[in-house]
Design an enzyme around this catalytic site. Structure first.
Site, PDB file in Angstrom:
ATOM      1  N   LYS A 176       0.834  -1.202   0.000  1.00 27.88           N
ATOM      2  CA  LYS A 176       0.000   0.000   0.000  1.00 27.88           C
ATOM      3  C   LYS A 176       0.872   1.257   0.000  1.00 27.88           C
ATOM      4  CE  LYS A 176      -3.655  -2.621   2.185  1.00 27.88           C
ATOM      5  NZ  LYS A 176      -4.203  -3.137   3.451  1.00 27.88           N
ATOM      6  N   GLN A 208      -4.124  -1.924   9.963  1.00 31.14           N
ATOM      7  CA  GLN A 208      -4.024  -3.223   9.294  1.00 31.14           C
ATOM      8  C   GLN A 208      -4.646  -4.325  10.151  1.00 31.14           C
ATOM      9  OE1 GLN A 208      -2.866  -3.860   6.108  1.00 31.14           O
ATOM     10  NE2 GLN A 208      -3.618  -5.929   6.482  1.00 31.14           N
ATOM     11  N   ASP A 237     -10.606   3.223   4.732  1.00 27.75           N
ATOM     12  CA  ASP A 237     -10.726   1.782   4.537  1.00 27.75           C
ATOM     13  C   ASP A 237     -12.140   1.286   4.840  1.00 27.75           C
ATOM     14  OD1 ASP A 237      -9.526  -0.598   3.718  1.00 27.75           O
ATOM     15  OD2 ASP A 237      -8.967  -1.180   5.759  1.00 27.75           O
TER      16      ASP A 237
END
Length: 277
Positions: A54, A98, A121
């Site tokens: 990413k 994450q 996200d």
């Protein structure tokens, strides 16, 4: 045999990135560089690889990437303290925590510490609710990627019966809501669904998000169905038995190079969206 449409995620992602480069250029003239902060707790090698990917994707487009690495023994309160620092930083436009975090951390509380305007996200409870209402600024990235693939290839959703296999709060449930908001009739299946094979055979659109390699068999797929494989398992294997499902499907995503690249492109798009706002 009727020609099959292979839904090439790299092609969709490249198109999305071309558009983003132009938008990033406009922002740079105003002195704004879109910035994604990634937070990694512990040393899970797969998670570290994803975070690195990413970050590299950001840099290739001229975006900033900040990486926050925290030790395995980080507490929930310590993690939230780090997230709040990023919340307060005006130069950070998006925050990605994450998944998964170590088991002693309250992951839901940590996710919900991310401010909604930086939840690129799509992992917060508020973001989930907004997605259900069809008003989310940043829906969860993989569901948004699935919808982007369908739109790019001009595949009809309205009026179709979509069968989603999986009910996670960041994939199965939100993609079910997005399909429903696009006027599909949606059946959401899971590990306790009875007669799963028979239900999948009813699907004009099948989304596999179950987290089990080669789980969906070709005999489950209705002739002419569209198959979207959102799984990624060890050995570059999806949740769909690709070769057998290809026989009946009219369109299908491969693994790799299917949903995955579009998920990352969607994350970048959301970060640019946040910077523009």
């Amino acid at each position: 045999m009727t020609e099959k449409l292979i839904l090439d995620g790299n092609r969709v992602a490249d198109w999305m990135k071309e558009v983003l480069v132009e938008r990033i250029g406009v922002l740079s003239k105003r002195g704004i560089v879109p910035c994604l902060a990634t937070v990694l707790v512990g040393s899970n090698p797969s998670s570290a690889t994803y975070v690195k990917m990413k970050g590299n994707a950001c840099r290739k487009l001229g975006m900033r990437s900040i990486r926050v690495d925290l030790p395995e023994n980080t507490t929930t309160s310590e993690l939230i303290e780090e997230i709040n620092k990023l919340n307060e930083d005006p130069n950070v436009h998006g925050i990605l925590l994450q998944h998964p975090v170590p088991p002693h951390i309250d992951e839901r509380t940590a996710f919900d510490a991310i401010r909604i305007e930086k939840d690129v996200d799509g992992v917060t409870t508020l973001g989930y609710a907004q997605n259900a209402f069809g008003i989310a600024q940043f829906p969860s990235c993989t569901p948004a990627a699935i919808m982007a693939i369908l739109a790019y290839y001009d595949l009809e959703v309205a009026g179709k019966h979509a069968v989603v296999i999986g009910r996670s709060p960041i994939l199965g449930k939100p993609v079910s809501a997005m399909l429903l908001n696009s006027n599909a009739t949606v059946t959401t299946c899971h590990s306790r669904t009875a007669n799963l094979e028979e239900i999948v055979r009813l699907g004009d659109i099948v989304v596999a998000a179950v987290g089990k390699p080669n789980f969906v068999k070709g005999s489950w797929i209705k002739q002419g169905a569209i198959v979207l494989d959102a799984g990624y398992n060890a050995g570059n294997v999806g949740d769909v038995d690709y070769k057998s499902c290809l026989l009946n499907a009219s369109a299908i995503t491969p693994v790799p190079a299917g949903v995955g690249p579009v998920t990352i492109a969607t994350l970048l798009k959301h970060t640019v969206d946040a910077a523009e706002r």
